[in-house]
Design an enzyme around this catalytic site. Sequence first.
Site, PDB file in Angstrom:
ATOM      1  N   TYR A  89      -6.372   6.508   4.547  1.00 18.44           N
ATOM      2  CA  TYR A  89      -6.504   5.584   3.244  1.00 18.44           C
ATOM      3  C   TYR A  89      -5.670   4.222   3.485  1.00 18.44           C
ATOM      4  CZ  TYR A  89      -4.992   3.526  -1.055  1.00 18.44           C
ATOM      5  OH  TYR A  89      -4.642   2.605  -1.793  1.00 18.44           O
ATOM      6  N   ASP A 140      -9.294   6.251  -2.116  1.00 17.48           N
ATOM      7  CA  ASP A 140      -8.151   6.773  -2.813  1.00 17.48           C
ATOM      8  C   ASP A 140      -8.701   7.396  -4.070  1.00 17.48           C
ATOM      9  OD1 ASP A 140      -8.818   4.713  -4.582  1.00 17.48           O
ATOM     10  OD2 ASP A 140      -6.725   4.121  -4.851  1.00 17.48           O
ATOM     11  N   GLU A 152       0.733  -1.314   0.036  1.00 15.90           N
ATOM     12  CA  GLU A 152      -0.099  -0.016  -0.074  1.00 15.90           C
ATOM     13  C   GLU A 152       0.624   1.213   0.100  1.00 15.90           C
ATOM     14  OE1 GLU A 152      -3.172   0.479  -0.618  1.00 15.90           O
ATOM     15  OE2 GLU A 152      -3.624  -1.821  -0.710  1.00 15.90           O
TER      16      GLU A 152
END
Length: 346
Positions: free
Chosen positions: A122, A140, A39
């Site tokens: 996020y 996102d 991520e």
Amino acid sequence: MKQYLQKFPQALLAWFEENKRDMPWRKRITTPYPVWISEIMLQQTQVDTVIPYFNRFIESFPTVQSLADAPQTELLKMWEGLGYYSRARNLQKGAQFIANDCKGIFPPDFESWQKVSGVGKYTAAAICSIAYGHFTPVVDGNVLRVWARLNCMKDSIKVESTKTKVYNELIPYIESSQDASWFNQAMMEMGALVCRPKSPLCTSCALNSFCQSYLKNCVDQFPVQEKKAPVPHKHAMLWVIECKGKYALIQREERLWHGLFTYPFEIVKDTPTLSTAKTEFKKRYGPATQWEEFSVVKHQFTHFSLDIHPFKCKVNQTQLPTYTYEEICALPLPVPIRKVLQKIFN
Ligand code: SF4
């Protein structure tokens, strides 16, 4: 839950089942560690670029402890070319926090993940949904675009309040999907592969029967675009200093390229000439001979564009640390500095 979107989570998951891309981190979700690494790497970076970096990273630093203990130069070398180097430094700070302060135990939920360096809402939502199955929607750029088009949303997707609003709006849908991990991944994949920024594939989209902007024939109006401010343009005067067959490099302490190695340079307002480069060099480092000027290396940052003007010279002695060509190649260098290196030595 909006009436027209009631069956959308099931349609989304069915589409994802058939169309998801093969990504190495999707095969390794036994701990949050690979999800966290992927991520962070995926912030501002395309999946295809990330995959080889992810594989090398996990092989070199297979555990949170090995990342916490890694020499920073080795870590930055591993990250070279991926850009946004603060992500790598924050990953290591986060690993040290988990390995030392949390005794190697990963944060258990959305709130506690946000205490880890470099992890915002996020990323915390992505980690908690993918690794733990928590119903925390990811918001996102891809998700915001899909959601704006599905709902003809008039709010700007650039502002924080819209992200919070979308997060709250998505909760009933992620819950209704009963699979938080796949719902989030499917939304991101839908944005990346079908509901693309330009030329979305609406006629073959699995969500077109729910999509308000498609049904009202106004997809091109969403997400609402704001005028972008012009990006400032800067110049850098850079000196490749040769001393007894070696070259002077500095390890950056400033925010830009912190921890990486570069030739000495100064950011200047206007295009520097050879004469300015000589004068400014003399003020800082003393006399030099055998000057050469090389063509400009251009680089685009998020907030400004930079023209690097390399000048090469020779000195008899220097206070700066010097390295052989081979040693320089093994150090972590920002991409435009590596381009200067290639220009000088090719
Ligand atoms: Fe996006 Fe078009 Fe699908 Fe709507 S129909 S979600 S605009 S790709």
